[in-house]
Design an enzyme around this catalytic site. Structure first.
Site, PDB file in Angstrom:
ATOM      1  N   HIS A  21       0.826  -1.210   0.000  1.00  0.00           N
ATOM      2  CA  HIS A  21       0.000   0.000   0.000  1.00  0.00           C
ATOM      3  C   HIS A  21       0.854   1.252   0.000  1.00  0.00           C
ATOM      4  CE1 HIS A  21      -4.038  -1.853   0.978  1.00  0.00           C
ATOM      5  NE2 HIS A  21      -3.191  -2.872   0.991  1.00  0.00           N
ATOM      6  N   ASP A  52      -5.460   5.981   1.918  1.00  0.00           N
ATOM      7  CA  ASP A  52      -5.639   4.584   1.521  1.00  0.00           C
ATOM      8  C   ASP A  52      -7.062   4.117   1.840  1.00  0.00           C
ATOM      9  OD1 ASP A  52      -3.598   2.009   1.015  1.00  0.00           O
ATOM     10  OD2 ASP A  52      -5.494   1.489   1.965  1.00  0.00           O
TER      11      ASP A  52
END
Ligand code: UDP
Length: 436
Positions: free
Chosen positions: A21, A121
């Protein structure tokens, strides 16, 4: 907190601390900085190292906002990164970071030129979207998963656990969605997300995002230093005369293999006689996940394959390996970043999907694009060593149809990110949105 002269709009970037990520979000942030935005990135101390390439390239237009990682009881003390934990800890990491809500709110209030938007995110959406609306700025959701998987998850919210249901719902309701994918790969699914879920056009496919290059170090610093220096790995690959003859084996930053799985791969590599690089992730030490059973390289294996193969214990310079002319195929868990890195390198994938979006990715690459060969599936499965050895040998053949299609897909990926390409244009539109 001064940014450079003629600084563009100031945005906040909030990453989820897992390699799969944080690395692509750093790559995206690099693109935004190149297009003139200024950025403050929220980070906790042990994740600062992931930002090094960005900081070395873009100071003073990128700043870090460092907060200590908030203690959160299910998490072992001192752990700030998913690399040290099994995937079941995702909600705990997200909830721990959610404790930064108040300090972030206060920081914003006292900042002389506070951010005009949050780029966060998807896994943190449930609290970042609330923070954004509290501050009256938009939240844009960064999604480092493949589009097909996300569309499936959005469609089945009621079957997800409460953490994921909340995060995905908040993500859908955010100002826009940014995918590390490209139209030519997942255009139909992207349109479906627009039509069915967001009901607007603010869905940007900006991938495959290129890794940030930091000065002379090249890709050295991506995700931290390699456990064998990168130039030694490159020198070993340089010594492999034949193009596309080396098999790379690696299962990303999350998966550790059991003793039996390790044994099967080792036997297959040995039996096949192919040249190889095998990245073996360090075992997870902080939690009980099979204890001593993880990542064990069979006794004597390295001696027996000396000269034929290189075993990298710990962090491997994966992107540099995949891009080397000697590497032709990749036994992979089909993590989305690894898949995109392989696409950009024109590599044939040997797919062993394990969890999360891996099964959707395998379907896309094996069935729809024909650039991957299914080898095994599931976290617990053990492949047959002799069959796997044959697959390794075949994968080094230049005439494999999957390899030929992989080279084609590479061209399409490069076209998407080239000036004027679909992903390039999407990035421009994203910057417009963030600056407005
Ligand atoms: N990676 C790396 N060296 C390693 C293991 C992983 O550079 O030894 C990088 C890899 O290149 C990719 C990321 O870490 O960019 C892993 O992301 P992916 O989505 O493929 O898998 P995950 O780790 O999330 O399962």
């Amino acid at each position: 907190q001064c940014f450079g002269k003629e600084a563009g709009a100031h945005i906040w970037v909030i990453a989820f601390p897992a390699c799969g990520h944080i690395l692509p979000l750093v790559d995206l942030t690099h693109q935004l900085l190149l297009r003139g935005l200024t950025v403050t990135i929220l980070v906790t101390p042990k994740n600062l190292c992931y930002l090094n390439p960005l900081l070395s390239l873009h100071s003073p237009n990128v700043k870090t906002l460092v907060f200590p990682f908030p203690p959160h009881s299910p998490l072992p003390p001192g752990v700030e990164q998913m690399q040290d934990l099994p995937i079941s800890f995702v909600p705990d990491i997200a909830n721990a970071l959610g404790k930064l809500y108040d300090p972030l709110f206060q920081w914003f209030q006292t900042h002389t030129s506070p951010p005009v938007a949050i780029l966060s995110d998807i896994l943190l959406s449930s609290w970042t979207t609330k923070l954004a609306s509290h501050l009256n700025i938009p939240n844009i959701s960064f999604i480092p998963f493949n589009v097909a998987a996300v569309s499936f998850w959005f469609d089945n919210l009621n079957n997800s656990g409460s953490f994921y249901r909340e995060a995905f719902t908040a993500s859908i309701q955010s100002r826009g969605l940014v995918f590390n994918s490209f139209k030519e790969l997942e255009g139909v699914k992207l349109d479906m997300i627009k039509e069915k879920f967001t009901r607007n056009d603010r869905v940007w496919a900006v991938g495959p995002l290129l890794p940030v290059k930091a000065g002379d170090n090249g890709l050295n610093e991506r995700g931290g230093p390699s456990s064998i220096p990168q130039d030694q790995v490159m020198a070993w690959l340089d010594s492999c005369k034949q193009n596309k003859s080396v098999v790379y084996v690696g299962f990303g930053s999350q998966i550790t293999l059991t003793k039996q799985q390790m044994k099967a791969i080792a036997s297959a590599l040995e039996e096949s006689g192919v040249r190889f690089i095998w990245a073996v992730k360090d075992p997870m030490k902080n939690v009980e996940v099979g204890g001593d059973d993880q990542s064990i390289i069979p006794n004597g294996f390295e001696d027996r394959v000396a000269g034929k193969g290189l075993v990298i214990k710990g962090w491997a310079p994966q992107v540099a390996i995949l891009r080397h002319r000697a590497v032709g195929s990749y036994l992979t868990h089909c993590g989305w970043n690894s898949a995109l890195e392989a696409i950009l390198a024109g590599i044939l994938l040997l797919a062993w999907p394990m969890q999360a979006d891996h099964f959707h990715i395998t379907k896309l690459l094996a069935d729809e694009f024909g650039v991957a060969i299914r080898v095994c599936k599931g976290l617990k499965s053990i492949p047959d060593a002799t069959k796997l050895a044959r697959i390794f040998v075949d994968s080094t053949s230049m005439t494999q149809p999957e390899r030929i299609r992989a080279m084609e897909l590479k061209k399409n990926a490069l076209n998407a990110i080239r000036k004027g390409g679909t992903s390039y244009q999407a990035l421009d539109k994203l910057v417009e949105e963030l600056s407005s």
